[in-house]
Design an enzyme around this catalytic site. Structure first.
Site, PDB file in Angstrom:
ATOM      1  N   TYR A  55      44.248  16.111  92.095  1.00  0.00           N
ATOM      2  CA  TYR A  55      42.979  16.750  92.652  1.00  0.00           C
ATOM      3  C   TYR A  55      42.172  15.854  93.534  1.00  0.00           C
ATOM      4  O   TYR A  55      42.015  14.628  92.990  1.00  0.00           O
ATOM      5  CB  TYR A  55      41.889  17.391  91.394  1.00  0.00           C
ATOM      6  CG  TYR A  55      41.801  18.981  91.799  1.00  0.00           C
ATOM      7  CD1 TYR A  55      40.934  19.321  92.745  1.00  0.00           C
ATOM      8  CD2 TYR A  55      42.285  19.825  90.838  1.00  0.00           C
ATOM      9  CE1 TYR A  55      40.984  20.699  92.947  1.00  0.00           C
ATOM     10  CE2 TYR A  55      42.268  21.072  91.032  1.00  0.00           C
ATOM     11  CZ  TYR A  55      41.494  21.591  92.124  1.00  0.00           C
ATOM     12  OH  TYR A  55      41.426  22.870  92.095  1.00  0.00           O
ATOM     13  N   GLU A  57      39.161  16.364  95.991  1.00  0.00           N
ATOM     14  CA  GLU A  57      38.024  17.228  96.644  1.00  0.00           C
ATOM     15  C   GLU A  57      37.220  15.956  97.150  1.00  0.00           C
ATOM     16  O   GLU A  57      36.860  15.218  96.490  1.00  0.00           O
ATOM     17  CB  GLU A  57      37.014  17.945  95.732  1.00  0.00           C
ATOM     18  CG  GLU A  57      37.663  19.298  95.404  1.00  0.00           C
ATOM     19  CD  GLU A  57      36.848  20.515  94.594  1.00  0.00           C
ATOM     20  OE1 GLU A  57      35.877  20.189  94.278  1.00  0.00           O
ATOM     21  OE2 GLU A  57      37.365  21.325  94.557  1.00  0.00           O
ATOM     22  N   ASP A 208      42.535  25.442 120.970  1.00  0.00           N
ATOM     23  CA  ASP A 208      43.281  25.837 119.938  1.00  0.00           C
ATOM     24  C   ASP A 208      44.940  25.463 120.487  1.00  0.00           C
ATOM     25  O   ASP A 208      45.453  26.389 121.183  1.00  0.00           O
ATOM     26  CB  ASP A 208      43.150  27.192 119.679  1.00  0.00           C
ATOM     27  CG  ASP A 208      43.895  27.790 118.325  1.00  0.00           C
ATOM     28  OD1 ASP A 208      44.939  27.024 118.147  1.00  0.00           O
ATOM     29  OD2 ASP A 208      43.846  28.867 117.897  1.00  0.00           O
ATOM     30  N   THR A 234      47.817  23.978 114.164  1.00  0.00           N
ATOM     31  CA  THR A 234      48.597  23.983 113.149  1.00  0.00           C
ATOM     32  C   THR A 234      49.656  22.683 113.099  1.00  0.00           C
ATOM     33  O   THR A 234      50.033  22.392 114.341  1.00  0.00           O
ATOM     34  CB  THR A 234      49.574  25.200 113.105  1.00  0.00           C
ATOM     35  OG1 THR A 234      50.179  25.689 114.159  1.00  0.00           O
ATOM     36  CG2 THR A 234      48.751  26.335 112.745  1.00  0.00           C
ATOM     37  N   LYS A 237      54.417  24.148 113.702  1.00  0.00           N
ATOM     38  CA  LYS A 237      55.121  24.757 115.060  1.00  0.00           C
ATOM     39  C   LYS A 237      55.986  23.792 115.662  1.00  0.00           C
ATOM     40  O   LYS A 237      56.805  23.310 115.311  1.00  0.00           O
ATOM     41  CB  LYS A 237      54.114  25.833 115.593  1.00  0.00           C
ATOM     42  CG  LYS A 237      53.333  26.971 114.849  1.00  0.00           C
ATOM     43  CD  LYS A 237      52.527  27.670 115.766  1.00  0.00           C
ATOM     44  CE  LYS A 237      52.035  28.893 114.954  1.00  0.00           C
ATOM     45  NZ  LYS A 237      50.551  28.383 114.224  1.00  0.00           N
ATOM     46  N   ARG A 243      53.727  23.288 106.649  1.00  0.00           N
ATOM     47  CA  ARG A 243      52.898  24.255 107.150  1.00  0.00           C
ATOM     48  C   ARG A 243      51.412  24.270 106.738  1.00  0.00           C
ATOM     49  O   ARG A 243      51.143  23.483 105.840  1.00  0.00           O
ATOM     50  CB  ARG A 243      53.462  25.549 106.041  1.00  0.00           C
ATOM     51  CG  ARG A 243      52.596  26.765 106.235  1.00  0.00           C
ATOM     52  CD  ARG A 243      53.584  27.762 105.788  1.00  0.00           C
ATOM     53  NE  ARG A 243      54.724  27.833 106.648  1.00  0.00           N
ATOM     54  CZ  ARG A 243      54.771  28.508 107.789  1.00  0.00           C
ATOM     55  NH1 ARG A 243      53.796  29.343 108.242  1.00  0.00           N
ATOM     56  NH2 ARG A 243      56.131  28.574 108.152  1.00  0.00           N
TER      57      ARG A 243
HETATM   58  N1  DSN Z   1      51.225  32.252 113.028  1.00  0.00           N
HETATM   59  C1  DSN Z   1      50.814  32.569 114.369  1.00  0.00           C
HETATM   60  C2  DSN Z   1      52.199  32.826 115.364  1.00  0.00           C
HETATM   61  O1  DSN Z   1      53.119  33.255 114.864  1.00  0.00           O
HETATM   62  O2  DSN Z   1      51.624  32.611 116.386  1.00  0.00           O
HETATM   63  C3  DSN Z   1      49.726  33.870 114.362  1.00  0.00           C
HETATM   64  O3  DSN Z   1      48.967  33.324 113.367  1.00  0.00           O
END
Ligand code: DSN
Length: 428
Positions: A55, A57, A208, A234, A237, A243
């Site tokens: 943990y 925080e 983004d 993210t 990708k 993730r």
């Molecule tokens: N996960 C994103 C995508 O597949 O583009 C959407 O949130």
């Protein structure tokens, strides 16, 4: 390769069997979901590591629990590596996802009710860009821009972001923030005109880069960090990490962003995932990652050409990133995205249905299909294979009512996948 580094420890036949089945699915069918990838064994190992026990925080040096000396070093390492990778002044590596990261940015820098100018979902934007289905639309007032058919180049018809329209909307609505970035848009998003419009109306600029973070890290797409106040993304990708999400910002926003992520949005950070993010940031800084991201783009262009030759219409007229967004109408006006996705699943080709700009069908049915090259490029596939995949997709969709054809396509898919183990190209 085992489904997890501690696979043999899982004395749970049901879970082990499910892991093995998905391993088989991932390696015997073609992975074309544009937001997916094959994370390295090092990323998988860190994600499955003992840091899941801790943990933590708070932030390095300011935790609410004891025993965090080493975890502090882990999180600092991830933050330092991310700042170095993107040339950023500040990094927050705690967001559990891209959606969390986006909402934390809004919470950090805006007041409830402030206006945000962002891309509409059906035009290529994300749920957190103000979709009525997202909590973001409850707290902030979104004005949407979209794409328009390009008029500057008749030889390359297709929908692109219309900066005149973005500017008009910005002047009319005076947003407090402009969001650049998309989730289903196949062109490069140039941060410069967005910065100019934001400056003209006194707005903050958030980029983004969820989909293209890896392309940016590899130097294949322009880096928005020098132009945007904040870049959220993210890590799983094109960046090929675990993730999760991350935020980089100018130093002046650091305190507000950190407070919005914790305690504003989240509790304990996932330090095992943060360790895996550190691993991924290092991997993305290596020379072979730039070779990888260039190959993603080369493959996407070949894939787009082959799909167009099969009769699909390319939304945006082509691709400059890792994805191709298909309008299924010209291929077969009866074919919905839902049926296409389900048919291709039966043929061993994993895709996702997607709305196209001004789609007459709902987001659950759609008239489009989104495909991407990041995952199978990791597996080593090249232009020749993506050209073959386009032909397989077209055959399966044309003869979608013929079970024998789908079985035959699936066999070809299995043969192709058998030649490309996604884990063959990673070295220790
Ligand atoms: N996960 C994103 C995508 O597949 O583009 C959407 O949130």
């Amino acid at each position: 390769m085992d489904a997890s580094p501690f696979d043999e420890w899982i004395r749970d036949d049901e879970v082990t069997s499910l892991l093995r089945r998905d391993w088989e699915r991932q390696t015997t069918t073609i992975q074309l979901i544009a937001s997916e990838n094959f994370a390295s064994p090092a990323v998988l190992a860190a994600t499955g590591s003992i840091l899941t026990n801790k943990y933590a925080e708070g932030y390095p040096g300011r935790r609410y629990y004891g025993g965090n000396q080493i975890v502090d070093e882990v999180e600092d390492l991830a933050r330092r590596r991310l700042c170095a990778l993107l040339g950023a002044e500040h990094a927050n590596v705690q967001p559990h996802s891209g959606a969390n990261a986006n909402v934390a940015v809004y919470q950090a820098l805006l007041q409830p009710g402030d206006t945000i100018l962002a891309m509409r979902l059906d035009q290529g934007g994300h749920l957190t860009h103000g979709s009525p289905a997202s909590i973001t639309s409850t707290f902030w007032n979104f004005v949407s821009y979209g794409v328009t058919p390009r008029s500057d180049d008749p030889s390359a018809p297709g929908e692109v972001i219309d900066f005149d329209n973005v500017r008009e909307l910005a002047l009319a609505h005076r947003p407090r923030m402009i969001v650049a970035g998309a989730t289903a848009y196949a062109r490069i998003i140039d941060p410069v005109p967005f910065r100019e419009i934001a400056d003209e109306v006194g707005a903050l600029l958030m980029f983004d880069s969820a989909h293209v973070a890896g392309l940016i890290a590899g130097g294949s797409h322009p880096n928005p960090v020098p132009y945007a106040d904040v870049v959220a993304f993210t890590t799983h990708k094109t960046l090929r990490g675990p993730r999760g999400g991350a935020i980089v910002s100018r130093a002046e926003h650091a305190k507000a962003i950190d407070a919005a992520v914790f305690p504003g949005q989240q509790g304990g950070p996932l330090e095992h995932v943060i360790a895996a993010k550190a691993v991924a940031f290092r991997e993305a800084s290596l020379a072979n990652f730039a070779v990888y991201t260039e190959q993603i783009l080369t493959n996407a262009r070949a894939f787009a050409r082959a799909l167009a030759a099969e009769g699909f219409r390319l939304v945006s007229g082509g691709t400059e990133n890792h994805m191709v967004l298909l309008d299924l109408g010209p291929f077969d006006s009866e074919l919905t995205g839902k049926v296409a996705q389900e048919t291709l699943d039966r043929a061993g080709i994993t895709t996702n249905r997607n709305t196209i700009p001004d789609d007459p069908r709902s987001a659950f049915v759609t008239s489009g299909l989104r495909v991407g090259t990041a995952a199978e490029t990791t597996a080593g596939m090249g232009e020749r294979e993506f050209t073959q995949i386009a032909a397989l997709m077209a055959r399966a969709l044309r003869q979608r009512d013929d079970g024998e054809v789908l079985t035959a396509v699936r066999a070809e898919v299995a043969e192709l996948c058998g030649r490309f183990n996604p884990y063959a190209n990673f070295t220790r």
